[in-house]
Write an enzyme that holds these catalytic residues in place. Structure first.
Site, PDB file in Angstrom:
ATOM      1  N   ASP A 179       0.784  -1.427   0.029  1.00  0.00           N
ATOM      2  CA  ASP A 179       0.206   0.021  -0.239  1.00  0.00           C
ATOM      3  C   ASP A 179       0.765   1.342   0.149  1.00  0.00           C
ATOM      4  O   ASP A 179       1.828   1.238   0.118  1.00  0.00           O
ATOM      5  CB  ASP A 179      -0.913   0.062   1.283  1.00  0.00           C
ATOM      6  CG  ASP A 179      -0.035  -0.325   2.481  1.00  0.00           C
ATOM      7  OD1 ASP A 179       0.960  -0.479   2.711  1.00  0.00           O
ATOM      8  OD2 ASP A 179      -0.865  -0.555   3.391  1.00  0.00           O
ATOM      9  N   ASN A 185      -7.282  -2.656  13.984  1.00  0.00           N
ATOM     10  CA  ASN A 185      -8.985  -2.768  13.963  1.00  0.00           C
ATOM     11  C   ASN A 185      -9.101  -4.220  12.792  1.00  0.00           C
ATOM     12  O   ASN A 185     -10.080  -4.443  12.269  1.00  0.00           O
ATOM     13  CB  ASN A 185      -9.443  -1.323  13.313  1.00  0.00           C
ATOM     14  CG  ASN A 185      -8.986  -1.340  11.982  1.00  0.00           C
ATOM     15  OD1 ASN A 185      -7.852  -1.912  11.518  1.00  0.00           O
ATOM     16  ND2 ASN A 185      -9.372  -0.022  11.280  1.00  0.00           N
ATOM     17  N   HIS A 215      -7.299  -4.557  10.057  1.00  0.00           N
ATOM     18  CA  HIS A 215      -6.871  -4.435   8.693  1.00  0.00           C
ATOM     19  C   HIS A 215      -5.664  -4.914   8.475  1.00  0.00           C
ATOM     20  O   HIS A 215      -4.664  -5.314   8.981  1.00  0.00           O
ATOM     21  CB  HIS A 215      -7.008  -2.703   8.455  1.00  0.00           C
ATOM     22  CG  HIS A 215      -5.764  -2.030   8.822  1.00  0.00           C
ATOM     23  ND1 HIS A 215      -5.966  -0.896   9.452  1.00  0.00           N
ATOM     24  CD2 HIS A 215      -4.599  -2.054   8.684  1.00  0.00           C
ATOM     25  CE1 HIS A 215      -4.943  -0.315   9.750  1.00  0.00           C
ATOM     26  NE2 HIS A 215      -3.807  -0.924   9.179  1.00  0.00           N
ATOM     27  N   GLU A 264      -9.510  -1.620   5.331  1.00  0.00           N
ATOM     28  CA  GLU A 264     -10.179  -1.536   6.367  1.00  0.00           C
ATOM     29  C   GLU A 264     -11.686  -2.296   6.557  1.00  0.00           C
ATOM     30  O   GLU A 264     -12.081  -2.607   5.560  1.00  0.00           O
ATOM     31  CB  GLU A 264     -10.592   0.177   6.403  1.00  0.00           C
ATOM     32  CG  GLU A 264      -9.392   0.962   6.149  1.00  0.00           C
ATOM     33  CD  GLU A 264      -8.756   1.065   7.788  1.00  0.00           C
ATOM     34  OE1 GLU A 264      -8.737   0.430   8.521  1.00  0.00           O
ATOM     35  OE2 GLU A 264      -8.393   2.264   7.903  1.00  0.00           O
TER      36      GLU A 264
HETATM   37  C1  GLP Z   1      -0.567   0.332   8.668  1.00  0.00           C
HETATM   38  C2  GLP Z   1      -0.220  -0.218   7.448  1.00  0.00           C
HETATM   39  C3  GLP Z   1      -0.334  -1.845   7.624  1.00  0.00           C
HETATM   40  C4  GLP Z   1       0.170  -2.301   8.986  1.00  0.00           C
HETATM   41  C5  GLP Z   1      -0.559  -1.540  10.011  1.00  0.00           C
HETATM   42  C6  GLP Z   1      -0.176  -1.832  11.456  1.00  0.00           C
HETATM   43  O1  GLP Z   1      -1.881   1.231   8.634  1.00  0.00           O
HETATM   44  N1  GLP Z   1      -0.905   0.235   6.393  1.00  0.00           N
HETATM   45  O2  GLP Z   1       0.239  -2.737   6.534  1.00  0.00           O
HETATM   46  O3  GLP Z   1       0.267  -3.774   9.241  1.00  0.00           O
HETATM   47  O4  GLP Z   1      -0.835  -0.273   9.725  1.00  0.00           O
HETATM   48  O5  GLP Z   1       0.937  -1.016  11.768  1.00  0.00           O
HETATM   49  P1  GLP Z   1       2.058  -1.160  12.967  1.00  0.00           P
HETATM   50  O6  GLP Z   1       2.741  -2.227  12.739  1.00  0.00           O
HETATM   51  O7  GLP Z   1       2.584  -0.107  13.101  1.00  0.00           O
HETATM   52  O8  GLP Z   1       1.137  -1.590  14.149  1.00  0.00           O
END
Ligand code: GLP
Length: 250
Positions: A67, A136, A138, A143
């Site tokens: 992404d 959440n 995702h 989402e």
């Molecule tokens: C972001 C990314 C995800 C990631 C998630 C968790 O929004 N788009 O690919 O897995 O959030 O992030 P973190 O590893 O900082 O908790």
């Protein structure tokens, strides 16, 4: 689904790096699906170390990222392209031309999404897709929604994701409101999925993903339908899964 429970973030990261390294050793020209966020940082450090000491080469590896924020240039220090350069690509022997991240600045974002799907398909999909997990539920930026979206698409970020990611920006107002994300189609088409999670904040989402119903309300729950998923979590993130009596490997 195989679940590994490690003591802490460092041990989780070490196991994840070993699993990715094994894939690259087995298939030097593999396609790696890569993720951003804070969780994979030490996994990437482990890979950098293995590359620097000659255990591993990424010369023939191709990568596809999940992404990108809509509206951020790859040179913006919060863009996911920048993150990948800083946390992995600049420190290993991968050919940057073989690395792919959706273009957040594409004038026609819908066309960029279509092209990204075509690109991932032309590479034969990921041999191994690394995923983090949003609080959440995702994956990528898929989402919680009323339905699963198969194709790469432009998504409106939820307030909970904007709040969670605000820590990386000067303020929550600076967090882009939209992103381009692979849909669940490309993710599910990966030969193997490696999902990593650390910390208590992920315990609920991990529980819903593994033990809950398969629902777009917890996008990661679709992974229950994938034939080869490896989850590596630490004790804090897996606490609710263990409480529910799910067998984990230690
Ligand atoms: C972001 C990314 C995800 C990631 C998630 C968790 O929004 N788009 O690919 O897995 O959030 O992030 P973190 O590893 O900082 O908790």
């Amino acid at each position: 689904m195989r679940i590994y429970m490690e003591a802490d973030y460092a041990a989780m990261s070490k196991r994840a790096a070993n699993i990715i390294a094994a894939e690259v050793i087995k298939k030097p020209d593999c396609v790696l699906g890569l993720a951003t966020g804070s969780t994979p940082i030490a996994t990437y450090k482990g890979l950098i170390e293995k590359c620097k000491n000659g255990e591993l080469s990424f010369k023939e590896v191709k990568s596809v990222n999940l992404d990108e924020y809509k509206g951020l240039a790859g040179t913006h220090d919060q863009s996911y392209r920048y993150f990948m350069q800083e946390n992995l690509f600049n420190h290993i022997d991968i050919d940057v031309a073989n690395t792919n991240v959706p273009n957040g600045l594409a004038e026609d974002a819908e066309a960029e999404c279509e092209n990204y799907d075509a690109l991932v398909a032309s590479l034969g999909y990921a041999d191994l897709q690394l995923l983090g997990l949003g609080n959440n539920g995702h994956i990528g930026f898929n989402e919680p929604d009323a339905h699963f979206t198969k194709a790469t698409h432009v998504v409106d970020l939820t307030q909970s994701t904007i709040d969670a990611n605000a820590r990386f920006f000067a303020s929550a107002d600076d967090v882009p409101r939209q992103a381009l994300t692979m849909g669940v189609g490309c993710i599910m088409a990966a030969r193997r999925v490696l999902l990593i999670a650390s910390g208590e904040a992920k315990a609920d989402a991990l529980y819903k993903m593994i033990c809950g119903p398969i629902t777009p309300d917890c996008p990661a729950s679709i992974l229950q339908l994938h034939p080869d998923v490896v989850v590596v979590g630490d004790t804090a993130s897996l606490s609710k899964v263990v409480e529910a009596g799910v067998k984990v490997c230690e």
